[in-house]
Design an enzyme around this catalytic site. Structure first.
Site, PDB file in Angstrom:
ATOM      1  N   TYR A 154      35.411  25.320  33.931  1.00  0.00           N
ATOM      2  CA  TYR A 154      35.467  26.618  33.231  1.00  0.00           C
ATOM      3  C   TYR A 154      35.808  26.433  31.760  1.00  0.00           C
ATOM      4  O   TYR A 154      35.083  26.885  30.874  1.00  0.00           O
ATOM      5  CB  TYR A 154      36.498  27.537  33.904  1.00  0.00           C
ATOM      6  CG  TYR A 154      36.914  28.710  33.031  1.00  0.00           C
ATOM      7  CD1 TYR A 154      36.004  29.717  32.711  1.00  0.00           C
ATOM      8  CD2 TYR A 154      38.213  28.811  32.512  1.00  0.00           C
ATOM      9  CE1 TYR A 154      36.374  30.785  31.889  1.00  0.00           C
ATOM     10  CE2 TYR A 154      38.585  29.874  31.700  1.00  0.00           C
ATOM     11  CZ  TYR A 154      37.666  30.863  31.398  1.00  0.00           C
ATOM     12  OH  TYR A 154      38.024  31.917  30.588  1.00  0.00           O
TER      13      TYR A 154
ATOM     14  N   THR B  60      39.059  31.623  25.392  1.00  0.00           N
ATOM     15  CA  THR B  60      40.326  31.426  26.089  1.00  0.00           C
ATOM     16  C   THR B  60      41.154  30.310  25.429  1.00  0.00           C
ATOM     17  O   THR B  60      40.596  29.410  24.805  1.00  0.00           O
ATOM     18  CB  THR B  60      40.036  31.032  27.560  1.00  0.00           C
ATOM     19  OG1 THR B  60      41.209  30.508  28.149  1.00  0.00           O
ATOM     20  CG2 THR B  60      38.963  29.951  27.656  1.00  0.00           C
ATOM     21  N   ASP B  61      42.460  30.352  25.641  1.00  0.00           N
ATOM     22  CA  ASP B  61      43.310  29.254  25.146  1.00  0.00           C
ATOM     23  C   ASP B  61      43.143  27.990  25.991  1.00  0.00           C
ATOM     24  O   ASP B  61      43.610  26.913  25.605  1.00  0.00           O
ATOM     25  CB  ASP B  61      44.789  29.679  25.100  1.00  0.00           C
ATOM     26  CG  ASP B  61      45.368  30.022  26.470  1.00  0.00           C
ATOM     27  OD1 ASP B  61      44.603  30.089  27.451  1.00  0.00           O
ATOM     28  OD2 ASP B  61      46.596  30.237  26.558  1.00  0.00           O
ATOM     29  N   GLU B  62      42.457  28.120  27.141  1.00  0.00           N
ATOM     30  CA  GLU B  62      42.305  26.946  28.016  1.00  0.00           C
ATOM     31  C   GLU B  62      41.449  25.864  27.366  1.00  0.00           C
ATOM     32  O   GLU B  62      41.476  24.716  27.795  1.00  0.00           O
ATOM     33  CB  GLU B  62      41.729  27.365  29.372  1.00  0.00           C
ATOM     34  CG  GLU B  62      42.641  28.338  30.085  1.00  0.00           C
ATOM     35  CD  GLU B  62      42.261  28.601  31.533  1.00  0.00           C
ATOM     36  OE1 GLU B  62      41.684  27.704  32.169  1.00  0.00           O
ATOM     37  OE2 GLU B  62      42.552  29.707  32.020  1.00  0.00           O
TER      38      GLU B  62
ATOM     39  N   GLY C 150      29.707  41.928  29.420  1.00  0.00           N
ATOM     40  CA  GLY C 150      30.784  41.730  30.395  1.00  0.00           C
ATOM     41  C   GLY C 150      31.702  42.946  30.492  1.00  0.00           C
ATOM     42  O   GLY C 150      32.842  42.835  30.955  1.00  0.00           O
ATOM     43  N   GLY C 151      31.200  44.098  30.101  1.00  0.00           N
ATOM     44  CA  GLY C 151      32.036  45.307  30.040  1.00  0.00           C
ATOM     45  C   GLY C 151      32.382  45.900  31.398  1.00  0.00           C
ATOM     46  O   GLY C 151      33.166  46.849  31.465  1.00  0.00           O
ATOM     47  N   ALA C 152      31.805  45.366  32.487  1.00  0.00           N
ATOM     48  CA  ALA C 152      32.190  45.852  33.813  1.00  0.00           C
ATOM     49  C   ALA C 152      33.236  44.926  34.444  1.00  0.00           C
ATOM     50  O   ALA C 152      33.616  45.095  35.595  1.00  0.00           O
ATOM     51  CB  ALA C 152      30.965  45.955  34.714  1.00  0.00           C
ATOM     52  N   GLY C 153      33.690  43.941  33.684  1.00  0.00           N
ATOM     53  CA  GLY C 153      34.713  43.017  34.186  1.00  0.00           C
ATOM     54  C   GLY C 153      36.108  43.491  33.804  1.00  0.00           C
ATOM     55  O   GLY C 153      36.294  44.608  33.309  1.00  0.00           O
ATOM     56  N   PHE C 154      37.066  42.622  34.001  1.00  0.00           N
ATOM     57  CA  PHE C 154      38.481  42.977  33.802  1.00  0.00           C
ATOM     58  C   PHE C 154      38.776  43.317  32.328  1.00  0.00           C
ATOM     59  O   PHE C 154      39.107  44.458  31.982  1.00  0.00           O
ATOM     60  CB  PHE C 154      39.328  41.807  34.304  1.00  0.00           C
ATOM     61  CG  PHE C 154      40.771  41.845  33.933  1.00  0.00           C
ATOM     62  CD1 PHE C 154      41.524  43.006  34.087  1.00  0.00           C
ATOM     63  CD2 PHE C 154      41.402  40.698  33.445  1.00  0.00           C
ATOM     64  CE1 PHE C 154      42.871  43.022  33.746  1.00  0.00           C
ATOM     65  CE2 PHE C 154      42.735  40.708  33.114  1.00  0.00           C
ATOM     66  CZ  PHE C 154      43.473  41.867  33.253  1.00  0.00           C
ATOM     67  N   ILE C 155      38.622  42.335  31.434  1.00  0.00           N
ATOM     68  CA  ILE C 155      38.965  42.583  30.025  1.00  0.00           C
ATOM     69  C   ILE C 155      37.896  43.460  29.371  1.00  0.00           C
ATOM     70  O   ILE C 155      38.215  44.380  28.606  1.00  0.00           O
ATOM     71  CB  ILE C 155      39.131  41.246  29.260  1.00  0.00           C
ATOM     72  CG1 ILE C 155      40.218  40.398  29.922  1.00  0.00           C
ATOM     73  CG2 ILE C 155      39.466  41.501  27.798  1.00  0.00           C
ATOM     74  CD1 ILE C 155      40.292  38.966  29.411  1.00  0.00           C
ATOM     75  N   GLY C 156      36.633  43.177  29.692  1.00  0.00           N
ATOM     76  CA  GLY C 156      35.538  43.949  29.097  1.00  0.00           C
ATOM     77  C   GLY C 156      35.690  45.437  29.355  1.00  0.00           C
ATOM     78  O   GLY C 156      35.455  46.266  28.463  1.00  0.00           O
TER      79      GLY C 156
ATOM     80  N   LYS D 100      33.592  27.088  28.304  1.00  0.00           N
ATOM     81  CA  LYS D 100      34.019  28.011  27.233  1.00  0.00           C
ATOM     82  C   LYS D 100      34.128  27.247  25.907  1.00  0.00           C
ATOM     83  O   LYS D 100      33.743  27.769  24.860  1.00  0.00           O
ATOM     84  CB  LYS D 100      35.354  28.679  27.568  1.00  0.00           C
ATOM     85  CG  LYS D 100      35.313  29.670  28.715  1.00  0.00           C
ATOM     86  CD  LYS D 100      34.440  30.887  28.460  1.00  0.00           C
ATOM     87  CE  LYS D 100      34.954  31.792  27.380  1.00  0.00           C
ATOM     88  NZ  LYS D 100      34.147  33.056  27.293  1.00  0.00           N
TER      89      LYS D 100
HETATM   90  P1  NAD Z   1      35.716  38.849  34.567  1.00  0.00           P
HETATM   91  O1  NAD Z   1      35.248  37.737  35.466  1.00  0.00           O
HETATM   92  O2  NAD Z   1      36.649  39.866  35.090  1.00  0.00           O
HETATM   93  O3  NAD Z   1      34.437  39.635  34.018  1.00  0.00           O
HETATM   94  C1  NAD Z   1      33.280  38.993  33.580  1.00  0.00           C
HETATM   95  C2  NAD Z   1      32.151  40.032  33.512  1.00  0.00           C
HETATM   96  O4  NAD Z   1      30.983  39.362  33.019  1.00  0.00           O
HETATM   97  C3  NAD Z   1      31.806  40.662  34.851  1.00  0.00           C
HETATM   98  O5  NAD Z   1      31.669  42.053  34.717  1.00  0.00           O
HETATM   99  C4  NAD Z   1      30.473  40.011  35.206  1.00  0.00           C
HETATM  100  O6  NAD Z   1      29.635  40.850  35.984  1.00  0.00           O
HETATM  101  C5  NAD Z   1      29.889  39.746  33.834  1.00  0.00           C
HETATM  102  N1  NAD Z   1      28.904  38.647  33.840  1.00  0.00           N
HETATM  103  C6  NAD Z   1      29.074  37.409  34.395  1.00  0.00           C
HETATM  104  N2  NAD Z   1      27.948  36.699  34.226  1.00  0.00           N
HETATM  105  C7  NAD Z   1      27.081  37.480  33.528  1.00  0.00           C
HETATM  106  C8  NAD Z   1      25.769  37.290  33.042  1.00  0.00           C
HETATM  107  N3  NAD Z   1      25.097  36.148  33.243  1.00  0.00           N
HETATM  108  N4  NAD Z   1      25.167  38.309  32.355  1.00  0.00           N
HETATM  109  C9  NAD Z   1      25.835  39.477  32.154  1.00  0.00           C
HETATM  110  N5  NAD Z   1      27.059  39.718  32.614  1.00  0.00           N
HETATM  111  C10 NAD Z   1      27.693  38.720  33.291  1.00  0.00           C
HETATM  112  O7  NAD Z   1      36.292  38.123  33.271  1.00  0.00           O
HETATM  113  P2  NAD Z   1      37.497  38.566  32.316  1.00  0.00           P
HETATM  114  O8  NAD Z   1      38.751  38.050  32.863  1.00  0.00           O
HETATM  115  O9  NAD Z   1      37.360  40.008  32.012  1.00  0.00           O
HETATM  116  O10 NAD Z   1      37.144  37.708  31.021  1.00  0.00           O
HETATM  117  C11 NAD Z   1      36.300  38.231  29.996  1.00  0.00           C
HETATM  118  C12 NAD Z   1      36.175  37.215  28.886  1.00  0.00           C
HETATM  119  O11 NAD Z   1      37.447  36.919  28.348  1.00  0.00           O
HETATM  120  C13 NAD Z   1      35.583  35.880  29.345  1.00  0.00           C
HETATM  121  O12 NAD Z   1      34.728  35.409  28.333  1.00  0.00           O
HETATM  122  C14 NAD Z   1      36.792  34.979  29.498  1.00  0.00           C
HETATM  123  O13 NAD Z   1      36.445  33.632  29.289  1.00  0.00           O
HETATM  124  C15 NAD Z   1      37.687  35.517  28.406  1.00  0.00           C
HETATM  125  N6  NAD Z   1      39.152  35.348  28.640  1.00  0.00           N
HETATM  126  C16 NAD Z   1      39.715  35.734  29.811  1.00  0.00           C
HETATM  127  C17 NAD Z   1      41.104  35.601  29.983  1.00  0.00           C
HETATM  128  C18 NAD Z   1      41.794  36.079  31.242  1.00  0.00           C
HETATM  129  O14 NAD Z   1      43.014  35.884  31.380  1.00  0.00           O
HETATM  130  N7  NAD Z   1      41.131  36.730  32.181  1.00  0.00           N
HETATM  131  C19 NAD Z   1      41.871  35.074  28.968  1.00  0.00           C
HETATM  132  C20 NAD Z   1      41.260  34.692  27.772  1.00  0.00           C
HETATM  133  C21 NAD Z   1      39.888  34.848  27.635  1.00  0.00           C
END
Ligand code: NAD
Length: 354
Positions: A158, A133-135, A7-13, A162
Protein backbone atom coordinates in the site's frame (compact mmCIF):
# COMPACT_ATOMS: atom_id res chain seq x y z
CA UNK A 1 -15.81 27.06 -7.30
CA UNK A 2 -16.10 23.72 -9.14
CA UNK A 3 -14.21 20.84 -7.49
CA UNK A 4 -13.81 17.33 -8.87
CA UNK A 5 -13.31 14.92 -5.94
CA UNK A 6 -12.17 11.35 -6.64
CA UNK A 7 -12.91 8.68 -4.04
CA UNK A 8 -15.71 10.83 -2.63
CA UNK A 9 -17.82 7.81 -1.62
CA UNK A 10 -15.05 6.58 0.70
CA UNK A 11 -14.23 7.50 4.28
CA UNK A 12 -12.15 10.70 3.91
CA UNK A 13 -13.52 11.59 0.47
CA UNK A 14 -17.11 11.67 1.75
CA UNK A 15 -16.06 13.96 4.64
CA UNK A 16 -14.42 16.25 2.06
CA UNK A 17 -17.53 16.22 -0.15
CA UNK A 18 -19.88 16.94 2.76
CA UNK A 19 -17.64 19.81 3.86
CA UNK A 20 -17.28 21.37 0.40
CA UNK A 21 -20.96 21.00 -0.54
CA UNK A 22 -22.64 21.86 2.76
CA UNK A 23 -20.20 24.27 4.45
CA UNK A 24 -18.36 25.90 1.55
CA UNK A 25 -21.21 25.87 -0.97
CA UNK A 26 -18.90 24.70 -3.78
CA UNK A 27 -20.11 22.79 -6.82
CA UNK A 28 -18.76 19.27 -6.46
CA UNK A 29 -18.53 16.36 -8.86
CA UNK A 30 -17.77 13.14 -6.97
CA UNK A 31 -16.08 10.49 -9.12
CA UNK A 32 -15.97 7.04 -7.55
CA UNK A 33 -15.91 3.44 -8.77
CA UNK A 34 -17.84 2.26 -5.69
CA UNK A 35 -15.48 -0.56 -4.77
CA UNK A 36 -16.17 -2.54 -1.57
CA UNK A 37 -14.88 0.56 0.31
CA UNK A 38 -17.18 3.10 -1.31
CA UNK A 39 -20.87 3.53 -0.61
CA UNK A 40 -23.39 6.16 -1.64
CA UNK A 41 -24.89 6.01 1.85
CA UNK A 42 -21.84 8.01 3.00
CA UNK A 43 -23.08 10.81 0.73
CA UNK A 44 -26.70 10.75 1.95
CA UNK A 45 -26.28 14.22 3.49
CA UNK A 46 -25.62 15.74 0.03
CA UNK A 47 -28.12 13.60 -1.90
CA UNK A 48 -30.57 16.38 -2.59
CA UNK A 49 -28.11 19.23 -2.88
CA UNK A 50 -28.19 21.06 -6.21
CA UNK A 51 -24.44 21.70 -6.00
CA UNK A 52 -23.49 18.00 -5.91
CA UNK A 53 -23.30 15.44 -8.70
CA UNK A 54 -22.09 11.86 -8.64
CA UNK A 55 -20.35 9.96 -11.43
CA UNK A 56 -19.65 6.25 -11.08
CA UNK A 57 -16.33 5.79 -12.88
CA UNK A 58 -12.96 4.10 -12.53
CA UNK A 59 -10.05 6.55 -12.34
CA UNK A 60 -8.13 4.17 -14.64
CA UNK A 61 -10.76 4.70 -17.38
CA UNK A 62 -9.21 7.36 -19.60
CA UNK A 63 -12.34 8.06 -21.68
CA UNK A 64 -14.62 8.42 -18.65
CA UNK A 65 -12.22 10.69 -16.76
CA UNK A 66 -11.45 12.84 -19.83
CA UNK A 67 -15.19 13.25 -20.40
CA UNK A 68 -15.70 14.21 -16.73
CA UNK A 69 -13.08 16.98 -17.09
CA UNK A 70 -14.60 18.26 -20.33
CA UNK A 71 -18.18 18.35 -19.12
CA UNK A 72 -17.67 19.52 -15.51
CA UNK A 73 -14.73 21.86 -16.18
CA UNK A 74 -13.25 21.69 -12.67
CA UNK A 75 -11.22 24.56 -11.26
CA UNK A 76 -9.77 22.17 -8.68
CA UNK A 77 -9.19 18.43 -8.42
CA UNK A 78 -8.93 16.70 -5.06
CA UNK A 79 -7.66 13.21 -5.77
CA UNK A 80 -8.43 10.76 -2.96
CA UNK A 81 -9.53 7.59 -4.81
CA UNK A 82 -7.26 4.74 -3.79
CA UNK A 83 -7.09 1.24 -2.44
CA UNK A 84 -6.33 2.06 1.17
CA UNK A 85 -6.18 -0.99 3.43
CA UNK A 86 -2.65 -2.21 4.26
CA UNK A 87 -3.71 -5.78 5.13
CA UNK A 88 -5.51 -6.14 1.79
CA UNK A 89 -2.39 -4.90 -0.01
CA UNK A 90 -0.34 -7.67 1.61
CA UNK A 91 -2.84 -10.34 0.56
CA UNK A 92 -3.11 -9.00 -3.02
CA UNK A 93 -1.26 -5.94 -4.29
CA UNK A 94 -2.52 -5.82 -7.89
CA UNK A 95 -5.52 -3.53 -7.27
CA UNK A 96 -3.22 -1.19 -5.32
CA UNK A 97 -0.80 -0.85 -8.22
CA UNK A 98 -3.63 -0.44 -10.72
CA UNK A 99 -5.68 2.15 -8.86
CA UNK A 100 -3.02 3.98 -6.86
CA UNK A 101 -0.30 4.09 -9.52
CA UNK A 102 -1.99 3.71 -12.93
CA UNK A 103 -5.15 5.49 -11.76
CA UNK A 104 -3.14 8.47 -10.48
CA UNK A 105 -1.14 8.55 -13.72
CA UNK A 106 -4.44 8.64 -15.64
CA UNK A 107 -5.83 11.42 -13.43
CA UNK A 108 -2.67 13.49 -13.97
CA UNK A 109 -2.71 12.99 -17.73
CA UNK A 110 -6.42 13.82 -18.06
CA UNK A 111 -5.92 16.89 -15.84
CA UNK A 112 -2.92 17.98 -17.93
CA UNK A 113 -4.83 17.68 -21.23
CA UNK A 114 -7.74 19.68 -19.82
CA UNK A 115 -5.52 22.28 -18.08
CA UNK A 116 -3.26 22.84 -21.12
CA UNK A 117 -6.23 24.01 -23.17
CA UNK A 118 -7.45 26.56 -20.59
CA UNK A 119 -6.96 30.32 -20.99
CA UNK A 120 -3.89 31.60 -19.07
CA UNK A 121 -5.77 33.04 -16.06
CA UNK A 122 -7.68 29.76 -15.55
CA UNK A 123 -4.48 27.75 -15.96
CA UNK A 124 -2.88 29.78 -13.18
CA UNK A 125 -5.84 29.34 -10.82
CA UNK A 126 -6.20 25.57 -11.44
CA UNK A 127 -5.01 23.17 -8.70
CA UNK A 128 -4.58 19.40 -8.52
CA UNK A 129 -4.34 18.21 -4.91
CA UNK A 130 -2.92 14.71 -4.62
CA UNK A 131 -3.91 13.23 -1.24
CA UNK A 132 -1.45 10.81 0.31
CA UNK A 133 -0.34 9.22 3.54
CA UNK A 134 2.48 9.52 6.08
CA UNK A 135 3.11 5.79 5.55
CA UNK A 136 5.30 6.73 2.55
CA UNK A 137 7.97 7.82 5.06
CA UNK A 138 8.29 4.33 6.58
CA UNK A 139 8.69 3.74 10.30
CA UNK A 140 10.02 5.98 13.09
CA UNK A 141 11.96 4.94 16.17
CA UNK A 142 11.00 6.21 19.61
CA UNK A 143 12.08 9.78 18.82
CA UNK A 144 11.49 12.23 15.98
CA UNK A 145 8.69 13.25 13.65
CA UNK A 146 8.04 12.98 9.90
CA UNK A 147 8.65 16.32 8.19
CA UNK A 148 8.17 17.20 4.53
CA UNK A 149 11.91 16.52 4.07
CA UNK A 150 11.87 12.97 5.50
CA UNK A 151 13.10 10.57 2.77
CA UNK A 152 10.55 8.12 1.39
CA UNK A 153 10.96 4.58 2.74
CA UNK A 154 7.64 2.72 2.34
CA UNK A 155 7.20 -0.73 3.95
CA UNK A 156 3.94 -2.20 2.63
CA UNK A 157 2.59 -2.68 -0.91
CA UNK A 158 0.00 0.00 0.00
CA UNK A 159 2.54 2.61 1.08
CA UNK A 160 4.85 1.74 -1.84
CA UNK A 161 1.98 2.32 -4.29
CA UNK A 162 1.14 5.65 -2.60
CA UNK A 163 4.83 6.68 -2.65
CA UNK A 164 4.90 5.90 -6.33
CA UNK A 165 1.81 8.03 -6.98
CA UNK A 166 3.33 10.93 -4.98
CA UNK A 167 6.43 10.83 -7.20
CA UNK A 168 4.26 10.87 -10.33
CA UNK A 169 2.26 13.85 -9.01
CA UNK A 170 5.42 15.84 -8.25
CA UNK A 171 6.97 14.92 -11.60
CA UNK A 172 3.88 16.25 -13.39
CA UNK A 173 4.43 19.56 -11.60
CA UNK A 174 8.15 19.73 -12.37
CA UNK A 175 8.06 18.41 -15.93
CA UNK A 176 4.78 19.75 -17.28
CA UNK A 177 4.11 22.65 -14.90
CA UNK A 178 0.77 21.13 -13.81
CA UNK A 179 -0.19 23.02 -10.62
CA UNK A 180 0.05 20.05 -8.26
CA UNK A 181 0.14 20.15 -4.45
CA UNK A 182 0.68 16.99 -2.34
CA UNK A 183 -0.57 16.28 1.18
CA UNK A 184 0.64 13.46 3.45
CA UNK A 185 -1.60 12.74 6.39
CA UNK A 186 -1.47 10.53 9.47
CA UNK A 187 -4.12 7.95 10.43
CA UNK A 188 -7.69 9.25 10.27
CA UNK A 189 -10.66 8.17 12.35
CA UNK A 190 -14.27 9.29 12.68
CA UNK A 191 -17.74 8.66 11.22
CA UNK A 192 -18.28 6.61 8.00
CA UNK A 193 -15.04 4.63 8.45
CA UNK A 194 -15.29 1.19 6.82
CA UNK A 195 -15.70 -1.50 9.52
CA UNK A 196 -12.47 -3.35 8.63
CA UNK A 197 -10.25 -0.52 9.98
CA UNK A 198 -8.95 -0.65 13.58
CA UNK A 199 -11.21 1.86 15.33
CA UNK A 200 -14.62 0.95 13.83
CA UNK A 201 -13.75 -2.76 14.03
CA UNK A 202 -13.08 -2.45 17.76
CA UNK A 203 -16.28 -0.45 18.40
CA UNK A 204 -18.49 -2.88 16.48
CA UNK A 205 -16.85 -6.05 17.81
CA UNK A 206 -17.21 -4.67 21.34
CA UNK A 207 -20.88 -3.99 20.65
CA UNK A 208 -21.34 -7.59 19.46
CA UNK A 209 -19.32 -9.07 22.36
CA UNK A 210 -16.74 -10.40 19.85
CA UNK A 211 -12.94 -10.58 20.42
CA UNK A 212 -11.01 -7.34 19.89
CA UNK A 213 -7.96 -8.46 17.86
CA UNK A 214 -4.87 -6.39 18.68
CA UNK A 215 -1.88 -7.07 16.37
CA UNK A 216 1.22 -8.26 18.27
CA UNK A 217 1.78 -6.62 21.63
CA UNK A 218 -0.19 -3.52 20.65
CA UNK A 219 2.70 -1.11 21.18
CA UNK A 220 2.78 0.20 17.59
CA UNK A 221 2.11 3.93 17.63
CA UNK A 222 -0.11 5.91 15.25
CA UNK A 223 -0.77 9.65 15.16
CA UNK A 224 -4.57 10.04 15.01
CA UNK A 225 -6.46 12.81 13.22
CA UNK A 226 -10.24 13.32 13.27
CA UNK A 227 -11.47 13.01 9.67
CA UNK A 228 -13.30 16.37 9.63
CA UNK A 229 -10.05 18.12 10.61
CA UNK A 230 -8.41 16.42 7.63
CA UNK A 231 -11.21 17.56 5.30
CA UNK A 232 -10.69 21.19 6.38
CA UNK A 233 -6.93 20.84 5.96
CA UNK A 234 -7.33 19.52 2.41
CA UNK A 235 -9.54 22.47 1.47
CA UNK A 236 -6.97 24.92 2.87
CA UNK A 237 -4.09 23.17 1.06
CA UNK A 238 -6.02 23.09 -2.24
CA UNK A 239 -6.82 26.78 -1.86
CA UNK A 240 -3.56 28.23 -0.60
CA UNK A 241 -0.87 25.54 -0.80
CA UNK A 242 2.19 26.44 -2.90
CA UNK A 243 2.50 24.62 -6.22
CA UNK A 244 4.90 21.67 -6.20
CA UNK A 245 5.01 21.63 -2.38
CA UNK A 246 4.16 18.92 0.12
CA UNK A 247 2.17 19.58 3.30
CA UNK A 248 2.12 17.10 6.18
CA UNK A 249 -1.21 16.85 8.01
CA UNK A 250 -1.45 15.51 11.57
CA UNK A 251 -3.17 16.10 14.85
CA UNK A 252 -0.28 15.67 17.31
CA UNK A 253 -2.15 12.79 18.92
CA UNK A 254 0.19 9.84 19.15
CA UNK A 255 -1.29 6.74 20.76
CA UNK A 256 -0.22 3.10 21.14
CA UNK A 257 -2.75 0.77 19.47
CA UNK A 258 -3.44 -0.95 22.79
CA UNK A 259 -4.22 2.43 24.43
CA UNK A 260 -6.64 3.25 21.59
CA UNK A 261 -8.44 -0.05 22.11
CA UNK A 262 -8.56 0.38 25.90
CA UNK A 263 -9.98 3.90 25.47
CA UNK A 264 -12.69 2.54 23.15
CA UNK A 265 -13.50 -0.14 25.75
CA UNK A 266 -13.83 2.52 28.48
CA UNK A 267 -16.14 4.61 26.27
CA UNK A 268 -18.20 1.53 25.43
CA UNK A 269 -18.51 0.80 29.16
CA UNK A 270 -19.91 4.33 29.59
CA UNK A 271 -22.11 4.57 26.47
CA UNK A 272 -23.16 0.90 26.19
CA UNK A 273 -22.84 -0.53 29.72
CA UNK A 274 -24.62 -3.79 28.82
CA UNK A 275 -21.37 -5.54 27.76
CA UNK A 276 -19.03 -4.02 30.37
CA UNK A 277 -16.19 -4.48 31.03
CA UNK A 278 -15.45 -4.54 27.28
CA UNK A 279 -11.67 -4.76 27.87
CA UNK A 280 -12.16 -8.47 28.71
CA UNK A 281 -12.62 -8.97 24.91
CA UNK A 282 -9.08 -7.78 24.03
CA UNK A 283 -7.16 -10.60 22.29
CA UNK A 284 -3.58 -10.34 21.05
CA UNK A 285 -3.15 -11.91 17.58
CA UNK A 286 -0.23 -12.52 15.17
CA UNK A 287 1.41 -9.25 14.17
CA UNK A 288 1.16 -7.76 10.66
CA UNK A 289 4.22 -8.58 8.47
CA UNK A 290 6.38 -5.46 8.08
CA UNK A 291 4.30 -3.63 10.72
CA UNK A 292 5.74 -0.10 11.05
CA UNK A 293 6.54 0.67 14.70
CA UNK A 294 5.64 4.34 14.89
CA UNK A 295 4.24 7.17 12.79
CA UNK A 296 4.18 10.78 13.98
CA UNK A 297 3.66 13.92 11.94
CA UNK A 298 5.20 17.36 12.27
CA UNK A 299 2.44 19.60 10.87
CA UNK A 300 4.27 22.88 11.55
CA UNK A 301 4.43 23.90 7.88
CA UNK A 302 0.66 23.55 7.41
CA UNK A 303 -0.06 25.25 10.73
CA UNK A 304 2.32 28.19 10.29
CA UNK A 305 2.14 28.76 6.54
CA UNK A 306 -1.56 28.10 5.95
CA UNK A 307 -3.00 28.70 9.41
CA UNK A 308 -4.70 25.30 9.85
CA UNK A 309 -5.05 23.66 13.27
CA UNK A 310 -6.80 20.48 14.31
CA UNK A 311 -9.98 21.25 16.26
CA UNK A 312 -10.38 17.84 17.87
CA UNK A 313 -7.94 16.09 20.15
CA UNK A 314 -8.02 12.30 20.41
CA UNK A 315 -10.18 12.25 23.56
CA UNK A 316 -12.92 14.47 22.12
CA UNK A 317 -12.77 12.87 18.65
CA UNK A 318 -12.89 9.26 19.83
CA UNK A 319 -15.90 9.90 22.07
CA UNK A 320 -17.76 11.49 19.13
CA UNK A 321 -16.78 8.53 16.97
CA UNK A 322 -17.97 5.84 19.39
CA UNK A 323 -21.25 7.72 19.88
CA UNK A 324 -21.68 8.05 16.08
CA UNK A 325 -21.33 4.29 15.55
CA UNK A 326 -23.81 3.57 18.33
CA UNK A 327 -26.32 5.98 16.75
CA UNK A 328 -25.83 5.10 13.08
CA UNK A 329 -26.47 1.42 12.76
CA UNK A 330 -28.30 2.11 9.42
CA UNK A 331 -24.94 3.02 7.86
CA UNK A 332 -22.62 0.27 9.07
CA UNK A 333 -24.96 -2.71 9.46
CA UNK A 334 -25.28 -3.50 5.69
CA UNK A 335 -21.51 -3.04 5.21
CA UNK A 336 -20.68 -5.29 8.13
CA UNK A 337 -23.12 -7.93 6.89
CA UNK A 338 -21.37 -7.99 3.50
CA UNK A 339 -17.87 -8.16 4.96
CA UNK A 340 -16.58 -11.54 6.18
CA UNK A 341 -14.18 -10.14 8.78
CA UNK A 342 -11.60 -12.77 7.79
CA UNK A 343 -8.09 -11.80 8.90
CA UNK A 344 -6.18 -10.48 5.87
CA UNK A 345 -2.51 -9.68 5.41
CA UNK A 346 -0.93 -12.81 6.85
CA UNK A 347 1.60 -14.39 4.52
CA UNK A 348 1.06 -18.07 3.83
CA UNK A 349 4.35 -19.68 2.77
CA UNK A 350 4.58 -21.29 -0.73
CA UNK A 351 1.43 -19.54 -2.02
CA UNK A 352 1.53 -16.94 -4.80
CA UNK A 353 -0.12 -13.74 -3.63
CA UNK A 354 -0.44 -11.77 -6.88
P1 NAD B 1 -11.36 4.49 1.45
O1 NAD B 1 -10.85 3.12 1.10
O2 NAD B 1 -12.34 4.65 2.54
O3 NAD B 1 -12.03 5.13 0.14
C1 NAD B 1 -11.46 5.04 -1.13
C2 NAD B 1 -12.54 5.39 -2.16
O4 NAD B 1 -11.93 5.33 -3.46
C3 NAD B 1 -13.74 4.46 -2.16
O5 NAD B 1 -14.93 5.19 -2.22
C4 NAD B 1 -13.54 3.64 -3.43
O6 NAD B 1 -14.76 3.21 -4.02
C5 NAD B 1 -12.80 4.62 -4.32
N1 NAD B 1 -11.99 3.95 -5.36
C6 NAD B 1 -11.11 2.93 -5.16
N2 NAD B 1 -10.59 2.57 -6.35
C7 NAD B 1 -11.13 3.40 -7.28
C8 NAD B 1 -10.96 3.53 -8.68
N3 NAD B 1 -10.15 2.72 -9.38
N4 NAD B 1 -11.66 4.50 -9.34
C9 NAD B 1 -12.50 5.32 -8.65
N5 NAD B 1 -12.71 5.22 -7.34
C10 NAD B 1 -12.02 4.27 -6.65
O7 NAD B 1 -10.06 5.38 1.67
P2 NAD B 1 -9.84 6.61 2.67
O8 NAD B 1 -9.41 6.10 3.97
O9 NAD B 1 -11.01 7.52 2.58
O10 NAD B 1 -8.57 7.30 1.99
C11 NAD B 1 -8.73 8.30 0.98
C12 NAD B 1 -7.37 8.78 0.54
O11 NAD B 1 -6.66 9.32 1.64
C13 NAD B 1 -6.48 7.67 -0.03
O12 NAD B 1 -5.77 8.20 -1.12
C14 NAD B 1 -5.55 7.32 1.11
O13 NAD B 1 -4.33 6.82 0.62
C15 NAD B 1 -5.41 8.66 1.78
N6 NAD B 1 -5.12 8.61 3.25
C16 NAD B 1 -5.88 7.85 4.08
C17 NAD B 1 -5.61 7.86 5.46
C18 NAD B 1 -6.46 7.09 6.44
O14 NAD B 1 -6.15 7.08 7.64
N7 NAD B 1 -7.56 6.47 6.04
C19 NAD B 1 -4.57 8.63 5.94
C20 NAD B 1 -3.81 9.40 5.06
C21 NAD B 1 -4.12 9.38 3.71
Amino acid sequence: MRVLVTGGAGFIGSAVVRYLVLEKGYEVLTVDKLTYAGTLTSLKAVDNQQNHRFLKADICDRMAIAEAFESFKPQRVMHLAAESHVDRSITGARDFVETNVIGTFNMLECARTFWSALPMDEREAFRFLHVSTDEVYGSLGEEGLFTEETPYDPSSPYSASKASSDHLAKAWARTYGLPVVVSNCSNNYGPYHFPEKLIPLMILNALDGKPLPVYGNGTNIRDWLYVEDHARALDVIAERGRIGETYNVGGRNERRNIDVVERICALMDKLHPAGAPHARLITHVTDRPGHDARYAIDATKLEEELGWKAQENFDTGIEKTVAWYLENRWWWEPLRAGYSGTRLGLIEPKKATA
